[in-house]
Design a protein around this motif. Sequence first.
Motif, PDB file in Angstrom:
ATOM      1  N   UNK A  69     -11.123   8.614 -12.301  1.00  0.00           N
ATOM      2  CA  UNK A  69     -10.862   7.230 -11.886  1.00  0.00           C
ATOM      3  C   UNK A  69     -10.285   6.437 -13.062  1.00  0.00           C
ATOM      4  N   UNK A  70     -10.826   6.686 -14.243  1.00  0.00           N
ATOM      5  CA  UNK A  70     -10.291   6.052 -15.457  1.00  0.00           C
ATOM      6  C   UNK A  70      -8.805   6.403 -15.616  1.00  0.00           C
ATOM      7  N   UNK A  71      -8.492   7.660 -15.370  1.00  0.00           N
ATOM      8  CA  UNK A  71      -7.110   8.123 -15.513  1.00  0.00           C
ATOM      9  C   UNK A  71      -6.212   7.452 -14.470  1.00  0.00           C
ATOM     10  N   UNK A  72      -6.709   7.364 -13.238  1.00  0.00           N
ATOM     11  CA  UNK A  72      -5.941   6.672 -12.190  1.00  0.00           C
ATOM     12  C   UNK A  72      -5.700   5.228 -12.614  1.00  0.00           C
ATOM     13  N   UNK A  73      -6.771   4.608 -13.075  1.00  0.00           N
ATOM     14  CA  UNK A  73      -6.737   3.182 -13.392  1.00  0.00           C
ATOM     15  C   UNK A  73      -5.818   2.868 -14.575  1.00  0.00           C
ATOM     16  N   UNK A  74      -5.828   3.721 -15.585  1.00  0.00           N
ATOM     17  CA  UNK A  74      -5.155   3.378 -16.841  1.00  0.00           C
ATOM     18  C   UNK A  74      -3.919   4.203 -17.178  1.00  0.00           C
ATOM     19  N   UNK A  75      -3.735   5.319 -16.524  1.00  0.00           N
ATOM     20  CA  UNK A  75      -2.624   6.179 -16.946  1.00  0.00           C
ATOM     21  C   UNK A  75      -1.642   6.550 -15.845  1.00  0.00           C
ATOM     22  N   UNK A  76      -1.989   6.357 -14.592  1.00  0.00           N
ATOM     23  CA  UNK A  76      -1.054   6.738 -13.533  1.00  0.00           C
ATOM     24  C   UNK A  76      -0.224   5.520 -13.113  1.00  0.00           C
ATOM     25  N   UNK A  77       1.029   5.792 -12.786  1.00  0.00           N
ATOM     26  CA  UNK A  77       1.939   4.692 -12.439  1.00  0.00           C
ATOM     27  C   UNK A  77       1.439   3.965 -11.193  1.00  0.00           C
ATOM     28  N   UNK A  78       1.061   2.725 -11.366  1.00  0.00           N
ATOM     29  CA  UNK A  78       0.590   1.921 -10.235  1.00  0.00           C
ATOM     30  C   UNK A  78      -0.837   2.237  -9.818  1.00  0.00           C
ATOM     31  N   UNK A  79      -1.522   3.050 -10.601  1.00  0.00           N
ATOM     32  CA  UNK A  79      -2.875   3.491 -10.243  1.00  0.00           C
ATOM     33  C   UNK A  79      -3.851   2.340 -10.096  1.00  0.00           C
ATOM     34  N   UNK A  80      -3.766   1.377 -11.000  1.00  0.00           N
ATOM     35  CA  UNK A  80      -4.716   0.257 -10.932  1.00  0.00           C
ATOM     36  C   UNK A  80      -4.451  -0.604  -9.698  1.00  0.00           C
ATOM     37  N   UNK A  81      -3.203  -0.709  -9.295  1.00  0.00           N
ATOM     38  CA  UNK A  81      -2.894  -1.491  -8.081  1.00  0.00           C
ATOM     39  C   UNK A  81      -3.436  -0.746  -6.853  1.00  0.00           C
ATOM     40  N   UNK A  82      -3.224   0.569  -6.856  1.00  0.00           N
ATOM     41  CA  UNK A  82      -3.685   1.390  -5.730  1.00  0.00           C
ATOM     42  C   UNK A  82      -5.200   1.254  -5.560  1.00  0.00           C
ATOM     43  N   UNK A 101       0.816  -1.227   0.000  1.00  0.00           N
ATOM     44  CA  UNK A 101       0.000   0.000   0.000  1.00  0.00           C
ATOM     45  C   UNK A 101       0.848   1.275   0.000  1.00  0.00           C
ATOM     46  N   UNK A 102       1.916   1.274   0.794  1.00  0.00           N
ATOM     47  CA  UNK A 102       2.738   2.490   0.848  1.00  0.00           C
ATOM     48  C   UNK A 102       3.470   2.683  -0.484  1.00  0.00           C
ATOM     49  N   UNK A 103       4.035   1.600  -0.995  1.00  0.00           N
ATOM     50  CA  UNK A 103       4.793   1.704  -2.246  1.00  0.00           C
ATOM     51  C   UNK A 103       3.950   2.215  -3.390  1.00  0.00           C
ATOM     52  N   UNK A 104       2.771   1.656  -3.500  1.00  0.00           N
ATOM     53  CA  UNK A 104       1.920   2.030  -4.638  1.00  0.00           C
ATOM     54  C   UNK A 104       1.338   3.436  -4.438  1.00  0.00           C
ATOM     55  N   UNK A 105       1.124   3.822  -3.182  1.00  0.00           N
ATOM     56  CA  UNK A 105       0.650   5.187  -2.916  1.00  0.00           C
ATOM     57  C   UNK A 105       1.730   6.197  -3.306  1.00  0.00           C
ATOM     58  N   UNK A 106       2.978   5.873  -2.995  1.00  0.00           N
ATOM     59  CA  UNK A 106       4.081   6.771  -3.370  1.00  0.00           C
ATOM     60  C   UNK A 106       4.209   6.834  -4.897  1.00  0.00           C
ATOM     61  N   UNK A 107       4.037   5.679  -5.523  1.00  0.00           N
ATOM     62  CA  UNK A 107       4.134   5.641  -6.989  1.00  0.00           C
ATOM     63  C   UNK A 107       3.123   6.587  -7.640  1.00  0.00           C
ATOM     64  N   UNK A 108       1.886   6.552  -7.154  1.00  0.00           N
ATOM     65  CA  UNK A 108       0.853   7.437  -7.707  1.00  0.00           C
ATOM     66  C   UNK A 108       1.136   8.891  -7.327  1.00  0.00           C
ATOM     67  N   UNK A 109       1.618   9.077  -6.112  1.00  0.00           N
ATOM     68  CA  UNK A 109       1.939  10.431  -5.655  1.00  0.00           C
ATOM     69  C   UNK A 109       2.999  11.076  -6.549  1.00  0.00           C
ATOM     70  N   UNK A 110       3.982  10.259  -6.942  1.00  0.00           N
ATOM     71  CA  UNK A 110       5.091  10.793  -7.742  1.00  0.00           C
ATOM     72  C   UNK A 110       4.839  10.685  -9.250  1.00  0.00           C
TER      73      UNK A 110
END
Lengths: 192, 617
Positions: free
Chosen positions: B89-102, A44-53
Amino acid sequence: MSHEPEPSHAHTHCGCATTDRPGRREFFKKTLTIVVGMAAILAPIGVAISVLLDPLRRSGKGERLVRVASLNAVPIDGTPRKFAVVADRTDAWNKYPNTPIGAVYLRRTGDDKVEALNVVCPHAGGFVDYNAANKCFLCPLHNSEFSLDGTILDPKSPAPRAMDSLKVEIRDGEIWVAFQNFRAGTRDKIPA
Amino acid sequence: MSQHPGPAHENDTAKPPPVEGSRYFDWLDRRIGFRQMSREALFENIPGGARWRYIWGSTLTFTFLVQIITGCALWMAYSPSSQTAWESVFYIQNHMAGGWVLRGIHHYVAQAMNILLVLHLMQVVIDGAYKAPREMNFWMGLVLLTLVLALSLTGYLLPWDQKGYWATKVATNIAAITPIVGPGLQKVIIGGADYGHHTLTRFFALHAGVIPFTCVALIAWHVALFRRHGITAKKPLRKRDATFWPDQLLMDAVACLAIMGAVMVLVLMNHGAELGPPADPSDNFSAARPEWYFLFLFQFLKYFPGGTEVFGAIVIPGVIMLVLFLMPLFGNSRRGHRFNVGFLCFLIAGAAVLTWLAIREDRNRPEIVVAKQQAVETADRIKDLANSPQGIPPTGAITLLRTDPFTQGPKLFAKYCASCHRFDGHDGTGLKLKDAPTASDLKGFGSREWVGGLLDPDQVSGAHYFGGTKFKNGKMVKFVTKKVRAFTPEQKAQLTNVLMAISAEAGLKSQKQLDAASTTQIEAGKVAFKDQIGCAECHQFHSKDADASGPDLTGWGSREWLTGMISNPKSARYYGDDNDRMPAFAEEKILDAQSIALLADWLRGEWYQPAEVAGNQ
């Protein structure tokens, strides 16, 4: 006053003693607890940082050649005039066709010669005004003054560099500008 | 063993030799007393030693923490409005790094929390941890349970997809049946008379602000009270006492890791959380269902006839909650405790049975199965459209779907055409109809294959073509069944050219290469149509003929021809007075021009295709 447990004698704050524990076993258990706990929270922390950055992966659009105005729309006497730069814009998930993406000052330096300056002040990114009375550019935020060719007029100006000039092409009486934004606050002209 | 630092003046002399960095901790400890706090937090006594049955509270705290971490990251990319919620949400899911995992972790941990809540409740009731003096803590736990369910409910709407939109709409409509305050309550919850921007801002504020904040405060209180009264140890005590750190915490950590492991498996297997098609207030989604842990309530409501829903939605759940709240009051006697355990088991078993009934019923209803399948396909489709060069317009992704023939064609066909026509044997959406078709099957309309079938003596009077129409014994059928059947090999070759020529009029995208490779045969077919095999006796084809009685085949099957035909088949260009029941959809104002164009484009197979798909065809 309560006591921390000794390595070989686990105590509790209420005084209920547990059995004697070999220090090594206790150390292993504590280490294992920390490792397992960290492993559980790692994803959870790793992926949150990934999205944050994630924004670090995004870069500017770079130079875009855009038709800005017809030659006739720029005053012949060399007075600069501000024009909106209209092009397609992407904002995260949205795509906006033909929408303003910035503005430039166009100034004639000859019958078919035009200079273009990005209106953004290189100091802090405000929009620079044209001061017709003094025939210069003035930033309304921190009072940087620029001459008509964009160079710094007042040495006390906080702007670190001249206004950003842009490449211009004249095609069949139409002015095309290689539009680009640059980083504010730097001495060098670095694409944003 | 270091002394616990008390007030600064009495502690200074008792300190062990300074360790590198320890004086900074000492400085901090004198000011905030973190050593005592951590000691109190970690060295809780566990009578009878650590046990797996005590893990549930910690796992719930852990999952709540995960939700806060992942929720904050999602918050940074989410935009609550009816034109941007699904899109962000689509953008999070498909375009952000690790968005779909998050998103996946947030989604599945939310589900895990609901399971853990039930397990925690069961453990507390079975072990009698709700009895005096722990009543307050039990009640607080029930409030927390309700709040977590409220988090699930509010979170379900936030992606603003069809499933969440329609399921939550039902839930908030149910709120409106609350006596006296219902209608006002509903308006306050959804931010107005109908769903819109303020529904999302309110649900988001509740989901990410009000409810989590309340939860944090209550969890802190809940844990503090739990520590005050101590753990309710399961008798008999099997081992010697242990401490929370590291004995019980190790078990808790292993359980948390196992939960995260299971969550990650689900995330990776399902590529994160599902994102359905964007919400469309004009297009009801019949397969809209609440999340699985609310299915029992959904099913329960089916048993209450009109006018009595208030019992199923408010009264009975209210009584159940009241009984749960009263448990500590009659749980001190053995009989009362047994009742509590029995009641809880009955509730869980009842919820399980109702959930199973809801799932089974949906599986046995073809329209629900089709609607679900359609939603999956539409979700894939909107992904292609949103990633197309056109991108998502400022009006939102729903605009892309509303103007997409691939999406709208089947729906329009099912609604307006399938009462007579079929599409590959079904109603366009994949649903097989009981009634026999009374007009042609339009799958592949315009293609050589379709025209070839029409000109086949064995097929022309079948259900696929004129079999169900008044033309079953008409001139065309007679021409094909008699004359064509008796064609010489040379005439049959000419007929093949004719069908190529007629099909080429449609200019189908799917047949572009075939048509380009057959220009000689197509030209020969045009000549044969007019002069050699008798088509021109009834049909016009690139020339005027006042005596022609059949439809004009100039441009047959093209977009322009087809939209004209749907608009007004009674026109002289088509069937004129011989028209067989087909409504004039434009003339009679049944469909607007856009819908007719969407239908025509869909029948012709004209829609946006991603580059790799288009390249393969």
